[in-house]
Enzyme design. Structure first.
Site, PDB file in Angstrom:
ATOM      1  N   SER A   1     -14.296 -24.595 -54.528  1.00 32.19           N
ATOM      2  CA  SER A   1     -13.082 -24.115 -53.897  1.00 32.19           C
ATOM      3  C   SER A   1     -11.839 -24.448 -54.714  1.00 32.19           C
ATOM      4  CB  SER A   1     -12.962 -24.660 -52.477  1.00 32.19           C
ATOM      5  OG  SER A   1     -12.784 -26.058 -52.464  1.00 32.19           O
ATOM      6  N   THR A  54      -9.030 -26.656 -51.342  1.00 29.95           N
ATOM      7  CA  THR A  54      -8.641 -25.294 -50.981  1.00 29.95           C
ATOM      8  C   THR A  54      -7.147 -25.182 -50.669  1.00 29.95           C
ATOM      9  OG1 THR A  54     -10.888 -24.816 -50.243  1.00 29.95           O
ATOM     10  CG2 THR A  54      -9.154 -23.327 -49.492  1.00 29.95           C
TER      11      THR A  54
END
Length: 166
Positions: A1, A54
């Site tokens: 991510s 993220t």
């Protein structure tokens, strides 16, 4: 991510595990930093740890995604207007290896700091807001729906988003 959010957040490809940093240490400006420098209000709401790779891919530059304590400090340095999600442990002096009280640092810098739904709802939006509502990631929606305590104390994504839009 980390690589995926960095490519979206700063418009550049990065090595796996890096956040908005090139293979030779280049620091690519993430979108929140670009917007802040342009005079816009900035914020992030996440059901993950707010320091997770993220969300971090839209806000910081760091050579390794696992440096979440340092990501928390970069958020303060960058003076974003709103940060809400999980990740309490990366701001808490009792859980950080360096013992820094990053929640207090945010408060000292003029932020309203909240840790539960009631305080979030009651927070006035006349100053920046930091909300860390769980030690790690936020509780799953299914867990919230089956727990009266979680529904009363932990905001869901829609509630955090509504507050952010305030």
């Amino acid at each position: 991510s980390a690589a995926a959010s960095s490519s979206w957040g700063c418009g550049n490809r990065v090595n796996n595990r890096a956040v908005c940093m090139g293979p030779n240490g280049e620091k690519f400006p993430p979108i929140l930093q670009v917007m802040k420098q342009a005079g816009k209000k900035t914020g992030m709401v996440s059901t993950a740890r707010i320091t997770h790779a993220t969300p971090a891919g839209f806000a910081v530059n760091i050579d390794h995604r696992d440096k979440e304590d340092q990501i928390a400090e970069q958020y303060l340095e960058r003076e974003y207007d709103l940060l809400m999600g999980g990740g309490f442990r990366h701001f808490d002096p009792n859980q950080r290896e360096d013992g820094k009280d990053v929640h207090q640092a945010f408060s000292d810098d003029g932020y309203t700091v909240v840790h539960n739904k009631k305080d979030m709802v009651n927070a006035t939006m006349n100053k920046p807001l930091l909300g860390t509502f769980s030690e790690a990631h936020m509780p799953y929606a299914l867990d919230r729906s089956s727990s009266k305590d979680l529904r009363q104390t932990v905001p869901n994504l829609a509630e955090m988003t509504e507050k952010a839009l305030d």
